[in-house]
Design an enzyme around this catalytic site. Structure first.
Site, PDB file in Angstrom:
ATOM      1  N   LYS A  72       0.820  -1.327  -0.152  1.00 56.67           N
ATOM      2  CA  LYS A  72       0.066   0.070  -0.035  1.00 56.67           C
ATOM      3  C   LYS A  72       0.806   1.362   0.072  1.00 56.67           C
ATOM      4  CE  LYS A  72      -3.781   2.168   2.462  1.00 56.67           C
ATOM      5  NZ  LYS A  72      -3.327   3.463   2.131  1.00 56.67           N
TER       6      LYS A  72
ATOM      7  N   GLU B   9       4.784   8.137   0.348  1.00 51.95           N
ATOM      8  CA  GLU B   9       4.864   7.321  -0.816  1.00 51.95           C
ATOM      9  C   GLU B   9       6.409   6.787  -0.911  1.00 51.95           C
ATOM     10  OE1 GLU B   9       3.553   7.793  -5.390  1.00 51.95           O
ATOM     11  OE2 GLU B   9       3.837   9.473  -4.019  1.00 51.95           O
ATOM     12  N   ASN B  10       6.506   5.656  -1.657  1.00 51.05           N
ATOM     13  CA  ASN B  10       7.823   5.194  -1.608  1.00 51.05           C
ATOM     14  C   ASN B  10       8.584   4.603  -0.481  1.00 51.05           C
ATOM     15  OD1 ASN B  10       7.488   5.435  -4.767  1.00 51.05           O
ATOM     16  ND2 ASN B  10       8.162   7.410  -4.467  1.00 51.05           N
ATOM     17  N   ARG B  11       7.758   4.476   0.498  1.00 51.65           N
ATOM     18  CA  ARG B  11       8.479   4.026   1.712  1.00 51.65           C
ATOM     19  C   ARG B  11       9.223   5.327   2.505  1.00 51.65           C
ATOM     20  NH1 ARG B  11       4.681   1.416   1.470  1.00 51.65           N
ATOM     21  NH2 ARG B  11       4.386  -0.745   1.709  1.00 51.65           N
ATOM     22  N   LEU B  12       9.397   6.528   1.973  1.00 48.73           N
ATOM     23  CA  LEU B  12      10.136   7.466   2.383  1.00 48.73           C
ATOM     24  C   LEU B  12       9.206   8.309   3.578  1.00 48.73           C
ATOM     25  CD1 LEU B  12      11.886   8.738  -0.870  1.00 48.73           C
ATOM     26  CD2 LEU B  12      12.685   7.221   0.946  1.00 48.73           C
TER      27      LEU B  12
END
Length: 213
Positions: free
Chosen positions: A10, A190-193
């Site tokens: 997700k 977003e993007n695990r950042l």
């Protein structure tokens, strides 16, 4: 083995968290986020994972409910003879984790734990529903029991024992206060950042740092 687990993903895009968004007092920041979780109708926004460890360092965790916040810490209640109660007696350090997935947020709070006074515990116990009060007498929490029927038989016994009477506070039941020395506020990105900020208590107050995601 479920080979599809690695496909569960997700992206978090709801919000961001900047240093300027944070209050200098982590208690105030927590209350702000808790209020937003309530407003978002998060299911049981006061549910928190409580992690404890034995004297030897063997960990355990469970979900409990936050029942109060005062100027010193975070309050919850339990059976003092339960596994968590025994571990806190041996090693009075604990960590709380709140997950508000609807807001893509998480808060971690760690510190020392102390017992509440008898008066504080009794005041909260008196506010509980009668069924919950009886349940505190019935359950020898974390201990093996022979059957569900035995548990219900005990409930009926105490229900009849205290019929028409106030139910007293069990001597083995009461409250705890976690005294925070560490907070971490996590906002999914977003993007695990992800955005992560820690508050660490030092001689000058609360120091704030951004953490790598």
């Amino acid at each position: 083995m479920d080979s599809s687990l690695h496909l569960l993903r997700k992206e978090y895009r709801l919000k961001s968290l900047d240093r300027g968004d944070l209050h200098h007092d982590p208690f105030v920041q927590f209350k702000k986020w808790l209020a937003e979780a309530k407003q978002a109708e998060v299911l049981e926004p006061n549910a928190m994972n409580l992690a404890t460890a034995s004297l030897s360092g063997k960990p355990s965790c469970r979900t409990v409910l936050l029942k109060g916040i005062d100027s010193n810490g975070f309050l919850f209640y339990s059976n003092y003879e339960s596994r968590k109660g025994q571990e806190l007696a041996q090693n009075p350090q604990a960590c709380l984790c709140f997950l508000w997935k609807e807001l893509e947020r998480q808060v971690i709070i760690a510190g020392m734990v102390e017992k509440l006074t008898f008066k504080e515990s009794a005041s909260y116990f008196d506010s509980r529903p009668r069924g919950s009060q009886l349940g505190a007498w019935v359950s020898k929490q974390s201990q093996p029991i022979s059957s569900r029927e035995a548990l219900e038989k005990q409930y009926l016994y105490f229900q009849q024992l205290y019929e028409g009477l106030p139910i007293p506070l069990p001597p083995y039941w009461g409250g705890y206060r976690l005294l925070p020395k560490y907070f971490e506020f996590w906002q999914g990105r977003e993007n695990r950042l992800h955005d992560r900020f820690s508050y660490i208590l030092n001689d000058k107050g609360w120091g704030i740092d951004r953490l790598a995601p």
